[in-house]
Design an enzyme around this catalytic site. Structure first.
Site, PDB file in Angstrom:
ATOM      1  N   LYS A 207      39.532  48.724  31.664  1.00 11.16           N
ATOM      2  CA  LYS A 207      40.373  48.939  30.484  1.00 11.16           C
ATOM      3  C   LYS A 207      39.506  49.407  29.311  1.00 11.16           C
ATOM      4  CE  LYS A 207      43.607  46.405  27.536  1.00 11.16           C
ATOM      5  NZ  LYS A 207      44.365  45.178  27.339  1.00 11.16           N
ATOM      6  N   GLU A 213      29.278  44.722  34.201  1.00 16.76           N
ATOM      7  CA  GLU A 213      29.245  44.725  35.676  1.00 16.76           C
ATOM      8  C   GLU A 213      29.791  46.048  36.214  1.00 16.76           C
ATOM      9  OE1 GLU A 213      30.407  42.317  33.727  1.00 16.76           O
ATOM     10  OE2 GLU A 213      30.412  40.354  34.725  1.00 16.76           O
ATOM     11  N   GLY A 267      44.625  42.837  30.956  1.00 17.37           N
ATOM     12  CA  GLY A 267      43.896  43.089  32.203  1.00 17.37           C
ATOM     13  C   GLY A 267      44.557  42.434  33.408  1.00 17.37           C
ATOM     14  N   ARG A 268      44.876  41.159  33.276  1.00 18.28           N
ATOM     15  CA  ARG A 268      45.428  40.422  34.426  1.00 18.28           C
ATOM     16  C   ARG A 268      46.894  40.759  34.707  1.00 18.28           C
ATOM     17  NH1 ARG A 268      43.945  37.500  30.295  1.00 18.28           N
ATOM     18  NH2 ARG A 268      45.345  36.150  29.128  1.00 18.28           N
ATOM     19  N   GLU A 353      43.446  32.021  33.196  1.00 18.29           N
ATOM     20  CA  GLU A 353      42.991  32.812  32.053  1.00 18.29           C
ATOM     21  C   GLU A 353      44.097  32.854  30.993  1.00 18.29           C
ATOM     22  OE1 GLU A 353      40.213  36.154  33.053  1.00 18.29           O
ATOM     23  OE2 GLU A 353      41.635  37.302  31.874  1.00 18.29           O
ATOM     24  N   HIS A 384      42.950  22.307  58.132  1.00 21.45           N
ATOM     25  CA  HIS A 384      41.801  21.762  58.855  1.00 21.45           C
ATOM     26  C   HIS A 384      40.652  21.490  57.907  1.00 21.45           C
ATOM     27  CE1 HIS A 384      43.646  22.601  62.781  1.00 21.45           C
ATOM     28  NE2 HIS A 384      44.284  23.504  62.057  1.00 21.45           N
ATOM     29  N   LYS A 512      30.910  37.876  28.382  1.00 18.25           N
ATOM     30  CA  LYS A 512      30.442  39.265  28.263  1.00 18.25           C
ATOM     31  C   LYS A 512      29.279  39.349  27.268  1.00 18.25           C
ATOM     32  CE  LYS A 512      34.791  41.482  29.715  1.00 18.25           C
ATOM     33  NZ  LYS A 512      35.750  42.554  29.586  1.00 18.25           N
TER      34      LYS A 512
HETATM   35  C1  G6Q Z   1      41.948  40.035  32.089  1.00 21.63           C
HETATM   36  C2  G6Q Z   1      40.660  39.896  31.438  1.00 21.63           C
HETATM   37  C3  G6Q Z   1      39.466  40.307  32.262  1.00 21.63           C
HETATM   38  C4  G6Q Z   1      39.264  41.806  32.340  1.00 21.63           C
HETATM   39  C5  G6Q Z   1      37.881  42.082  32.905  1.00 21.63           C
HETATM   40  C6  G6Q Z   1      37.606  43.559  33.057  1.00 21.63           C
HETATM   41  O1  G6Q Z   1      42.996  39.777  31.575  1.00 21.63           O
HETATM   42  O2  G6Q Z   1      40.680  40.526  30.209  1.00 21.63           O
HETATM   43  O3  G6Q Z   1      39.518  39.780  33.563  1.00 21.63           O
HETATM   44  O4  G6Q Z   1      40.248  42.399  33.100  1.00 21.63           O
HETATM   45  O5  G6Q Z   1      36.919  41.486  32.106  1.00 21.63           O
HETATM   46  O6  G6Q Z   1      37.716  44.214  31.842  1.00 21.63           O
HETATM   47  P1  G6Q Z   1      37.753  45.775  31.788  1.00 21.63           P
HETATM   48  O7  G6Q Z   1      38.956  46.258  32.521  1.00 21.63           O
HETATM   49  O8  G6Q Z   1      37.789  46.149  30.340  1.00 21.63           O
HETATM   50  O9  G6Q Z   1      36.508  46.258  32.457  1.00 21.63           O
END
Ligand code: G6Q
Length: 549
Positions: A207, A213, A267-268, A353, A384, A512
């Site tokens: 996003k 990462e 994001g989620r 989250e 199990h 981050k």
């Molecule tokens: C989701 C969070 C988080 C995010 C990641 C990746 O709601 O904000 O999980 O999606 O940190 O972020 P970017 O899409 O900006 O790389």
């Protein structure tokens, strides 16, 4: 701030708990042959059986009163009308628009977002059709055989989970879709090990397009392409999904390969946006569209069904009942579907989250517990392993069981056993096993009285352990869309009751920043005196071991 109405509703619930605490669910079932009918609800082909909970009609009515007192209706309408309910980031929360099927305008900040949403969907359709059909190819003219999505958190968990869950709709002989998220180089290296650069397409999904990462993995993937092919190949082998179009272009991605989305998509909650591009590539656009339609149907249900028939509302209220009134700290999600192996991890992010918050919307400390710990594994594997604690441990763990009536590409005879296990577990959790039953069982096995006395306590099952069971005909794209949207709305309702912002994630932002500060000191020994002594000790130990090699 909590209101007197909400406090009164919780007080009433405390009273109901006292009233029913002494009644075992086994007796509730024995005394009411209509219990399943009273406490199950269907929406289309989805059944929720919530009869195996510590509830009666009085409890449910009090829970519905709580939802009314907390203003769930009002907040739901504010969300749908594009108000900035994500107050700390000053944003609307409009992921429902991404899958909306109707003709109404959907406005955010006075603008109808539907034309743009549909434009991006059309671009996803064209691109995924062309890659799958072989019209879009790699730099050397070969068809793509592999897609690698590079993203993390919300830009990974949704599409990765959905692609795996819908495996029967993919065609790995033609196109395989892989997901790389961890900055641990092993993730990218192991994924690329069997792939050929000339037939591999990368999607950089971020996003912000700044997540360390993802950018680290994307740069390494870029080098892998450049080393094997050349610099000019980057534009053919990369696509991007982001709200940060400028940064994508800077990376070398062609503008017609950049799929945008908007800051009103968290994001989620982004699997429905262009973040779902790898899903469309894996299962084909028609199936991706069915996935969106399934979610849209659940949105309609959530927005229109009265609370007493509203599946997400019921699930949310039961969750609040256990979290706040009974004090149960965790909630297990147990899909009886191996392909849903990542579903609990996906829900962990969606729920924890969103509702892992300790301050209310107006910045005060909450006065009661918020989001539970969400965890789980597919059945029957979990049986199990950790089910021991669910049956006989000291902590009560409410569970959601999910199971399909039919499976695709299954092997004859297996599915009946899978379903039987699922139903048997919820029954056993509810009934338990009494001392009389255990003694009778041991006596029948021929055991002597002394042995029975010693063994019986270990074989007792308290029962009265709550669960919901969700049953559907088959895990189609549409049904998966419904299930995910159902949980999104459940989490939303709980967030409203707890009066927290379910749509920010400052805890994630901290992570981050922190690694950035410490990375230079991991790279080279440096002055660490500004850190605590534990961190100093760890850094010194790390460098000592590193120089020894
Ligand atoms: C989701 C969070 C988080 C995010 C990641 C990746 O709601 O904000 O999980 O999606 O940190 O972020 P970017 O899409 O900006 O790389």
């Amino acid at each position: 701030m909590t209101t007197p109405e909400v406090e009164a509703a919780f007080e009433a619930l405390e009273g109901h708990k006292q009233r029913i605490a002494g009644t075992h669910m086994r007796d509730m079932f024995a005394n009411d042959p209509a219990r399943f009918d009273s406490f199950s609800v269907t929406y289309g082909e989805l059944l929720l059986d919530y009869s195996k909970n510590r509830i009666d009609q009085g409890v449910m009515d009090a829970l519905f009163d709580l939802a009314k007192a907390a203003g769930v209706d009002k907040r739901r309408s504010q969300m749908w009308h594009g108000e900035h309910i994500n107050t700390t980031e000053d944003r609307a929360v409009m992921h429902m628009a991404l899958r909306y099927q109707g003709l109404e305008e959907v406005t955010v900040d006075g603008e109808n977002v539907m034309p743009e949403v549909r434009e991006v969907l059309a671009a996803i359709e064209t691109f995924s059709d062309k890659v799958r059909g072989g019209q879009i190819r790699g730099a050397s003219g070969k068809k793509f055989t592999d897609v690698v999505n590079i993203g993390i958190g919300g830009s990974d968990l949704g599409p990765a989970m959905v692609t795996q869950a819908l495996a029967p709709y993919t065609d790995p002989k033609k196109l395989r879709v892989h997901y790389v998220s961890n900055v641990d180089g092993a993730h990218l290296a192991d994924t690329l090990a069997g792939l050929s650069p000339s037939t591999t397409l990368f999607i950089v999904a971020s996003k912000t397009f700044t997540t360390d990462e993802t950018m680290t993995n994307a740069r390494s993937a870029r080098s892998w392409i450049v080393n094997a092919l050349d610099e000019t190949a980057v534009s053919s082998h990369f696509a991007a999904v982001s709200t940060n179009i400028a940064a994508c272009a800077k990376f070398g991605i062609d503008t017609d390969r950049i799929f945008g989305f908007w800051d009103w998509v968290g994001g989620r909650y982004s699997v429905w946006s262009a973040i779902g591009l790898p899903v469309a590539l894996a299962i084909g656009y028609k199936n991706f569209d069915a996935f969106l339609k399934g979610a849209a149907a659940m949105d309609k249900h959530f927005r229109t069904a009265p609370f007493k028939d509203n599946i997400p509302v019921i699930l949310a209220l039961l969750g609040v009942w256990y979290r706040n009134v009974w004090g149960f700290p965790t909630h297990a999600v147990l899909p009886y579907d191996q392909r849903m192996v990542r579903f609990p991890a996906y829900l962990q992010q969606q729920d924890m989250e969103s509702n892992g918050k300790a301050v209310t919307l107006d910045g005060r400390s909450v006065t009661r517990d918020t989001g539970p710990i969400i965890w789980g594994e597919p059945g029957t594997n979990g049986q199990h392993a950790f089910y021991q604690l669910i049956h006989q441990g000291t902590t009560v763990i409410p569970c959601d069981f999910l199971v399909a009536v039919r499976t695709r590409n299954g092997i004859n005879g297996h599915h009946v056993k899978l379903v039987a296990n699922c139903f048997a577990q919820s029954e056993a959790l509810m009934l338990g096993k009494t001392a009389e039953e255990v003694v009778a069982e041991l006596r029948a096995s021929g055991m002597k009285a002394d042995g029975i006395r010693a063994l019986a306590p270990h074989k007792l099952f308290p029962g009265n352990r709550p669960s919901n069971t969700l049953v559907y005909p088959e895990l189609t794209p549409g049904m998966l869309g419904k299930l995910i949207a159902m949980y999104e709305h459940k989490v939303f309702v709980q967030g409203v009751i707890w009066n927290i912002n379910s749509f920010d994630q400052w805890g994630v932002e901290l992570g981050k920043q922190l690694a950035k500060n410490i990375a230079p000191k991991v790279r080279e020994p440096a002055d660490t005196s500004m850190h605590d002594v534990s961190t100093q000790g760890l850094l010194t130990h790390y460098h000592n071991l590193r120089t020894k090699r």
